[in-house]
Enzyme design. Structure first.
Site, PDB file in Angstrom:
ATOM      1  N   HIS A   2       5.619  -8.690 -16.502  1.00  0.00           N
ATOM      2  CA  HIS A   2       5.028  -8.480 -17.651  1.00  0.00           C
ATOM      3  C   HIS A   2       5.328  -6.978 -18.208  1.00  0.00           C
ATOM      4  CE1 HIS A   2       3.346 -12.288 -18.425  1.00  0.00           C
ATOM      5  NE2 HIS A   2       2.207 -12.203 -17.201  1.00  0.00           N
ATOM      6  N   HIS A  16       3.630 -10.553 -10.500  1.00  0.00           N
ATOM      7  CA  HIS A  16       3.353 -11.182 -11.723  1.00  0.00           C
ATOM      8  C   HIS A  16       2.752 -10.121 -12.948  1.00  0.00           C
ATOM      9  CE1 HIS A  16       1.817 -14.563 -14.361  1.00  0.00           C
ATOM     10  NE2 HIS A  16       1.104 -13.545 -15.031  1.00  0.00           N
ATOM     11  N   GLU A  17       2.278  -9.192 -12.866  1.00  0.00           N
ATOM     12  CA  GLU A  17       1.889  -8.162 -13.866  1.00  0.00           C
ATOM     13  C   GLU A  17       2.891  -6.968 -14.017  1.00  0.00           C
ATOM     14  OE1 GLU A  17      -0.581  -8.519 -15.838  1.00  0.00           O
ATOM     15  OE2 GLU A  17      -1.558  -9.970 -14.547  1.00  0.00           O
TER      16      GLU A  17
END
Length: 230
Positions: free
Chosen positions: A54, A50-51
């Protein structure tokens, strides 16, 4: 974090931990430890991807901040917040290290770029959950099955939770860019107090009421799709 914010956060963790004890989560320590060890790979994978998504999206759109901070990597150590991981394991709520971006460094349309960065994490979680659901049809080992099932569940949870339109979650960032919310006078007060609003929603069980049905519906849809294909 301000002292008042720190106090509220500690109070929140205490309430959640007390609730976990009252729910019987730790009634059987051996069973809890086994469940935690099986779930841990899913947590690490979900947060890391997820990170990373980004960070990678921001980097590709022209912002070098994630690269300078060592976030363009799949090494979990760059993305896992130790306190967030511990609270997730013990109280069922946690977080990763937020990716810092500089929207002024984005190429082209700044709002469009920010929107892409905001959706990158949840889209990645969706893809991982969707693809891993297919593997459940082929796995016969019960432990491996549970590991993969947890990867699906955790990624769905991260996707749905982060889509909630509450700051500082991705969902609020998405609607901010779509509707240009920064032009409204209430934007700054709402953004600055978003964490407290989010904690309240968690404490009163609102997020749980939304997550459970949404996760179940998506998982059922994934299983039906792969059952037709495979």
């Amino acid at each position: 974090m301000r002292k008042s914010g720190s106090f509220v956060f500690i109070f929140f963790i205490a309430i959640m931990l007390l609730s976990a004890f009252q729910s019987g989560r730790f009634a059987n320590p051996a069973q809890w430890l086994q469940h935690t060890l099986i779930m841990l790979p899913a947590i690490v994978i979900g947060i890391t991807l997820h990170e990373f998504a980004h960070a990678y999206a921001a980097w590709k759109l022209g912002d070098k901040t994630p690269q300078k901070q060592g976030r363009i990597t799949l090494n979990p150590l760059a993305h896992i917040d130790p306190i967030g991981l511990i609270t997730l394991i013990f109280v069922g709520f946690g977080w990763g290290r937020p990716v810092q971006v500089n929207p002024y460094a984005f190429k082209g349309n700044r709002r469009a770029a920010s929107l892409i960065v905001n959706v990158a994490g949840v889209i990645t979680n969706f893809i991982v959950a969707f693809l891993c659901t297919a593997t459940l049809f082929f796995v016969r080992d019960p432990i491996l099955f549970m590991v993969l099932y947890n990867i699906v569940a955790i990624n769905l949870m991260l996707m749905i939770f982060n889509l909630l339109p509450v700051p500082p979650l991705d969902g609020f960032g998405i609607i901010t860019e779509l509707f240009d919310l920064r032009r409204f006078s209430w934007y700054a007060p709402l953004y600055n107090n978003g964490t407290f609003i989010l904690l309240a929603l968690i404490i009163f069980g609102i997020t749980g009421m939304l997550l459970g049905p949404a996760m179940g519906s998506l998982l059922t849809s994934f299983q039906k799709f792969w059952a037709m294909i495979l």
